[in-house]
Motif scaffolding. Sequence first.
Motif, PDB file in Angstrom:
ATOM      1  N   GLY A  42       0.798  -1.218   0.000  1.00  0.00           N
ATOM      2  CA  GLY A  42       0.000   0.000   0.000  1.00  0.00           C
ATOM      3  C   GLY A  42       0.834   1.273   0.000  1.00  0.00           C
ATOM      4  O   GLY A  42       0.394   2.314  -0.462  1.00  0.00           O
ATOM      5  N   ARG A  43       2.037   1.191   0.530  1.00  0.00           N
ATOM      6  CA  ARG A  43       2.943   2.341   0.550  1.00  0.00           C
ATOM      7  C   ARG A  43       4.377   1.861   0.318  1.00  0.00           C
ATOM      8  O   ARG A  43       5.227   1.880   1.209  1.00  0.00           O
ATOM      9  CB  ARG A  43       2.808   3.129   1.854  1.00  0.00           C
ATOM     10  CG  ARG A  43       2.805   2.295   3.074  1.00  0.00           C
ATOM     11  CD  ARG A  43       2.427   3.078   4.335  1.00  0.00           C
ATOM     12  NE  ARG A  43       2.532   2.147   5.441  1.00  0.00           N
ATOM     13  CZ  ARG A  43       3.581   2.048   6.238  1.00  0.00           C
ATOM     14  NH1 ARG A  43       4.592   2.843   6.104  1.00  0.00           N
ATOM     15  NH2 ARG A  43       3.601   1.159   7.197  1.00  0.00           N
ATOM     16  N   ARG A  45       8.184   1.428  -0.573  1.00  0.00           N
ATOM     17  CA  ARG A  45       9.434   2.202  -0.663  1.00  0.00           C
ATOM     18  C   ARG A  45      10.447   1.391  -1.471  1.00  0.00           C
ATOM     19  O   ARG A  45      11.341   1.943  -2.086  1.00  0.00           O
ATOM     20  CB  ARG A  45      10.018   2.496   0.730  1.00  0.00           C
ATOM     21  CG  ARG A  45       9.103   3.224   1.693  1.00  0.00           C
ATOM     22  CD  ARG A  45       8.474   4.526   1.240  1.00  0.00           C
ATOM     23  NE  ARG A  45       9.377   5.498   0.659  1.00  0.00           N
ATOM     24  CZ  ARG A  45       9.033   6.398  -0.268  1.00  0.00           C
ATOM     25  NH1 ARG A  45       7.802   6.437  -0.720  1.00  0.00           N
ATOM     26  NH2 ARG A  45       9.892   7.243  -0.740  1.00  0.00           N
ATOM     27  N   VAL A  94      11.279   3.252  -4.501  1.00  0.00           N
ATOM     28  CA  VAL A  94      10.166   4.129  -4.834  1.00  0.00           C
ATOM     29  C   VAL A  94      10.367   5.461  -4.115  1.00  0.00           C
ATOM     30  O   VAL A  94      10.449   5.499  -2.890  1.00  0.00           O
ATOM     31  CB  VAL A  94       8.826   3.481  -4.421  1.00  0.00           C
ATOM     32  CG1 VAL A  94       7.660   4.379  -4.787  1.00  0.00           C
ATOM     33  CG2 VAL A  94       8.688   2.096  -5.047  1.00  0.00           C
ATOM     34  N   HIS A  95      10.429   6.554  -4.873  1.00  0.00           N
ATOM     35  CA  HIS A  95      10.682   7.860  -4.290  1.00  0.00           C
ATOM     36  C   HIS A  95       9.455   8.772  -4.285  1.00  0.00           C
ATOM     37  O   HIS A  95       9.462   9.826  -3.672  1.00  0.00           O
ATOM     38  CB  HIS A  95      11.846   8.550  -4.999  1.00  0.00           C
ATOM     39  CG  HIS A  95      13.117   7.783  -4.845  1.00  0.00           C
ATOM     40  ND1 HIS A  95      13.817   7.742  -3.663  1.00  0.00           N
ATOM     41  CD2 HIS A  95      13.800   7.000  -5.713  1.00  0.00           C
ATOM     42  CE1 HIS A  95      14.877   6.983  -3.808  1.00  0.00           C
ATOM     43  NE2 HIS A  95      14.891   6.515  -5.033  1.00  0.00           N
ATOM     44  N   ARG A  96       8.420   8.387  -4.993  1.00  0.00           N
ATOM     45  CA  ARG A  96       7.163   9.131  -4.948  1.00  0.00           C
ATOM     46  C   ARG A  96       6.026   8.132  -5.146  1.00  0.00           C
ATOM     47  O   ARG A  96       6.260   6.986  -5.522  1.00  0.00           O
ATOM     48  CB  ARG A  96       7.138  10.241  -5.993  1.00  0.00           C
ATOM     49  CG  ARG A  96       7.387   9.794  -7.405  1.00  0.00           C
ATOM     50  CD  ARG A  96       7.411  11.011  -8.335  1.00  0.00           C
ATOM     51  NE  ARG A  96       7.941  10.663  -9.616  1.00  0.00           N
ATOM     52  CZ  ARG A  96       9.190  10.828 -10.003  1.00  0.00           C
ATOM     53  NH1 ARG A  96      10.068  11.341  -9.190  1.00  0.00           N
ATOM     54  NH2 ARG A  96       9.592  10.471 -11.198  1.00  0.00           N
ATOM     55  N   ARG A  97       4.821   8.578  -4.902  1.00  0.00           N
ATOM     56  CA  ARG A  97       3.678   7.658  -4.980  1.00  0.00           C
ATOM     57  C   ARG A  97       3.605   7.017  -6.361  1.00  0.00           C
ATOM     58  O   ARG A  97       3.522   7.709  -7.373  1.00  0.00           O
ATOM     59  CB  ARG A  97       2.379   8.402  -4.683  1.00  0.00           C
ATOM     60  CG  ARG A  97       1.200   7.443  -4.558  1.00  0.00           C
ATOM     61  CD  ARG A  97      -0.096   8.181  -4.290  1.00  0.00           C
ATOM     62  NE  ARG A  97      -1.179   7.322  -3.940  1.00  0.00           N
ATOM     63  CZ  ARG A  97      -1.759   6.434  -4.748  1.00  0.00           C
ATOM     64  NH1 ARG A  97      -1.322   6.259  -5.961  1.00  0.00           N
ATOM     65  NH2 ARG A  97      -2.785   5.705  -4.337  1.00  0.00           N
ATOM     66  N   PRO A  98       3.622   5.681  -6.396  1.00  0.00           N
ATOM     67  CA  PRO A  98       3.520   5.004  -7.697  1.00  0.00           C
ATOM     68  C   PRO A  98       2.113   5.089  -8.267  1.00  0.00           C
ATOM     69  O   PRO A  98       1.155   5.400  -7.565  1.00  0.00           O
ATOM     70  CB  PRO A  98       3.899   3.564  -7.377  1.00  0.00           C
ATOM     71  CG  PRO A  98       3.796   3.417  -5.915  1.00  0.00           C
ATOM     72  CD  PRO A  98       3.822   4.776  -5.299  1.00  0.00           C
ATOM     73  N   SER A  99       2.013   4.774  -9.542  1.00  0.00           N
ATOM     74  CA  SER A  99       0.709   4.782 -10.206  1.00  0.00           C
ATOM     75  C   SER A  99      -0.200   3.721  -9.598  1.00  0.00           C
ATOM     76  O   SER A  99       0.258   2.774  -8.957  1.00  0.00           O
ATOM     77  CB  SER A  99       0.891   4.501 -11.698  1.00  0.00           C
ATOM     78  OG  SER A  99       1.285   3.149 -11.890  1.00  0.00           O
ATOM     79  N   ASP A 100      -1.497   3.872  -9.829  1.00  0.00           N
ATOM     80  CA  ASP A 100      -2.456   2.882  -9.339  1.00  0.00           C
ATOM     81  C   ASP A 100      -2.152   1.508  -9.921  1.00  0.00           C
ATOM     82  O   ASP A 100      -2.311   0.499  -9.248  1.00  0.00           O
ATOM     83  CB  ASP A 100      -3.892   3.305  -9.682  1.00  0.00           C
ATOM     84  CG  ASP A 100      -4.352   4.487  -8.850  1.00  0.00           C
ATOM     85  OD1 ASP A 100      -3.727   4.765  -7.800  1.00  0.00           O
ATOM     86  OD2 ASP A 100      -5.319   5.147  -9.256  1.00  0.00           O
ATOM     87  N   LEU A 103       0.603  -0.062  -7.915  1.00  0.00           N
ATOM     88  CA  LEU A 103       0.069  -0.467  -6.610  1.00  0.00           C
ATOM     89  C   LEU A 103      -0.789  -1.723  -6.746  1.00  0.00           C
ATOM     90  O   LEU A 103      -0.715  -2.626  -5.913  1.00  0.00           O
ATOM     91  CB  LEU A 103      -0.739   0.662  -5.981  1.00  0.00           C
ATOM     92  CG  LEU A 103       0.075   1.876  -5.520  1.00  0.00           C
ATOM     93  CD1 LEU A 103      -0.857   3.005  -5.080  1.00  0.00           C
ATOM     94  CD2 LEU A 103       1.038   1.503  -4.415  1.00  0.00           C
TER      95      LEU A 103
END
Length: 151
Positions: A42-43, A45, A94-100, A103
């Motif tokens: 879900g989050r 890194r 992962v340095h920023r929120r990945p795409s849906d 995820l």
Amino acid sequence: HYLGDTPQEDIGVLSEALDEVAEAHAPFEVAYRGLGAFPDAGRPRVAWVGIEDPDGGPCEPLLRLQRAIGRGLREVGYRPELRKFHPHVTLARVHRRPSDRVLETLAGPVAVDGAQPMDLGGEMLSEVKLILSEPGHRPYHYIDLTTVELG
């Protein structure tokens, strides 16, 4: 084992300790299975693929080697990694929120341990490396300092 900041003059001692440990362990086969993420899907890194025994389950030779390296590090004054050992190969940081879509892939149909049930083949592991990580670079920069052969 993550050693953190390590003085240049310790590299020789660490290499000798790794060599001694590696000598007592024969090469072994591993399988690369299961896609997952740290700390969780879900989050994420870190995206990873798991390492296990070719017949499934924990790779006992790898677990024995990891514990022996921890003992070897203690003997030369280093504290081994305190986090639970989770055999894996890092695929991406992962340095920023990945795409849906990313995820969804990481969180897709999962196996019992939370990893996706995928099989990427395997190989014979025959060496241990001491690697310098320079995380300030993008992408991360890794330098092999020492390679010791198993067996």
